[in-house]
Write a protein that holds these residues in place. Structure first.
Motif, short mmCIF file in Angstrom:
data_model
loop_
_atom_site.label_atom_id
_atom_site.label_comp_id
_atom_site.label_asym_id
_atom_site.label_seq_id
_atom_site.Cartn_x
_atom_site.Cartn_y
_atom_site.Cartn_z
N SER A 281 0.84 -1.21 0.00
CA SER A 281 0.00 0.00 0.00
C SER A 281 0.86 1.25 0.00
O SER A 281 0.58 2.22 -0.71
CB SER A 281 -0.92 0.01 1.22
N VAL A 309 -6.62 -1.97 -4.75
CA VAL A 309 -6.47 -0.52 -4.80
C VAL A 309 -7.14 0.05 -6.05
O VAL A 309 -7.91 1.03 -5.98
CB VAL A 309 -4.98 -0.13 -4.78
N PHE A 330 -5.54 4.43 2.58
CA PHE A 330 -4.10 4.24 2.75
C PHE A 330 -3.61 4.61 4.15
O PHE A 330 -2.40 4.58 4.40
CB PHE A 330 -3.34 5.08 1.72
#
Length: 412
Positions: A281, A309, A330
């Motif tokens: 991430s 994502v 995030f």
């Protein structure tokens, strides 16, 4: 980016049929040896055939203007067979015996133009500045015991993108950073917010430094107590990530300019290698930074986390998501630079393609788990196993409950 770019390929190595329309971020998924790397390296040839040929010339490599030699030098030893000449390229002298079927030649179409490799590689060089920076899957080879490796440190049959990446990293560390011992954290390359998440999820309080060894700078990690850790005792994720970080440094100039030279494209193979999902991430935030700077990025991956994502960003786009939603995804603070990054991420275009084992390339951009196509519903096979496990476990639980219920009735 507003202009649409399309690459169509037929009969190139394992790729039988592919048509990829590139977004701002394009993600390629599929099993090993399905053609993802070949496709990405081909894209670089189409964008940078001039600079590539000049690089060979600079290092004294003569491919004698034969496309077979070029393929061996560029894609790697033994790779010249991935390209099949068309009937026009083979010419009348290469006519095969009467009645025999001629194998289909390779077709390459870049936007609306059909490209013949034999012509492209002998075309007059007009552009000598590269347009694509390529970070290969073998990036860890750019460091040997913490020492950077120049282009000439490799065999002629090693893939060009590996050699070129290593050369860039070598010049960055040995020349551009020659007067700097501290490479991470590095204030002039990454925003403080990025440095913090990388420190937290990848470097864990260690700093990246250089020490002189036989007149060359060697990379080491420095512990909080000042002790140097050599390359081979780093974690697997740190060994994989540091060359990637140096590649990102090369792409992010220490000036007010948003991009490096004429580079508009970035290719990154398997950025997830060695990394925990939380660290993936963190790296994806840096990919969004590249998009924010105006680069067009192409990724290959085996990680469902990366598709998570992309899927989330597309859902946010179609459901009026806000920058705050991106930052929460995030776990990022709501600072000015990061809000700008998140707002821009919601404006970008995202594309996903599945390179199947049968040589067909399928557009699975929708990433809809309920799609009638198994290719899209299973995210190119990345969620297939977890879905299968879920079905089997559900069946086992149902069987156990049925047995328990039956046993209870028999015991009455």
């Amino acid at each position: 980016m507003g202009d649409t770019k399309t690459l169509r390929v037929q009969n190139l190595g394992p790729i039988q049929e592919a048509e990829v329309v590139f977004g701002d971020l394009t993600v390629l998924v599929g099993p090993q040896a399905s053609g993802k790397s070949i496709f990405m390296q081909l894209l670089k040839v189409l964008l940078d055939y001039g600079p590539i040929r000049e690089e060979f010339k600079r290092f004294g490599i003569d491919w004698q203007k034969r496309w077979e030699n070029f393929l061996e030098l560029y894609f790697g030893e033994g790779m010249s067979e991935i390209y099949r000449e068309s009937a026009e390229e083979q010419g009348a002298e290469s006519e095969i015996r009467e009645g025999a079927e001629r194998p289909a030649g390779t077709l390459i179409q870049w936007n609306q133009s059909v490209i013949r490799l034999s012509e492209l590689l002998t075309r007059r060089i007009r552009e000598q500045e590269e347009q694509m920076f390529y970070i290969p899957a073998q990036r860890v080879l750019a460091l040997r015991d913490g020492l950077t490796r120049p282009f000439t440190d490799y065999r002629a049959g090693d893939p060009f993108v590996v050699r070129e990446f290593a050369e860039k990293i070598h010049q960055l560390v040995q020349s551009e950073f020659a007067t700097k011992e501290e490479l991470f954290p590095q204030e002039r390359r990454l925003k403080s917010e990025y440095r913090e998440i990388l420190n937290q999820h990848i470097f864990a309080g260690f700093g990246l430094r250089t020490e002189m060894e036989r007149f060359q700078r060697r990379l080491v990690l420095k512990s909080p107590t000042g002790r140097s850790l050599s390359f081979l005792v780093w974690s697997a994720g740190q060994r994989e990530f540091v060359p990637l970080l140096l590649g990102l440094y090369w792409l992010i100039p220490p000036t007010k300019k948003s991009r490096r030279g004429r580079v508009e494209w970035v290719a990154i193979e398997e950025l997830e290698m060695g990394l925990h999902p939380v660290a993936i991430s963190a790296v994806m935030v840096l990919v969004l930074e590249l998009l924010h700077r105006g680069y067009r990025v192409v990724l290959s991956t085996h990680s469902p986390h990366i598709l998570d994502v992309v899927w989330a960003l597309q859902i946010m786009q179609s459901h009026q998501g806000r920058p705050a939603n991106v930052l929460r995804m995030f776990s990022l603070p709501s600072t000015g630079p990061l809000r700008e990054l998140a707002e821009d991420a919601l404006k970008k275009t995202y594309r996903v393609y599945y390179f199947r084992r049968d040589g067909k390339v399928v557009d699975i951009t929708g990433l809809n788990p309920g799609a009638p196509s198994e290719d899209e519903a299973g995210w190119g096979g990345l969620t297939e196993f977890s879905g299968k496990v879920g079905d089997i476990i559900a069946e086992v639980v149902r069987q156990a409950e049925s047995q328990e219920a039956l046993g209870g009735e028999n015991g009455k």
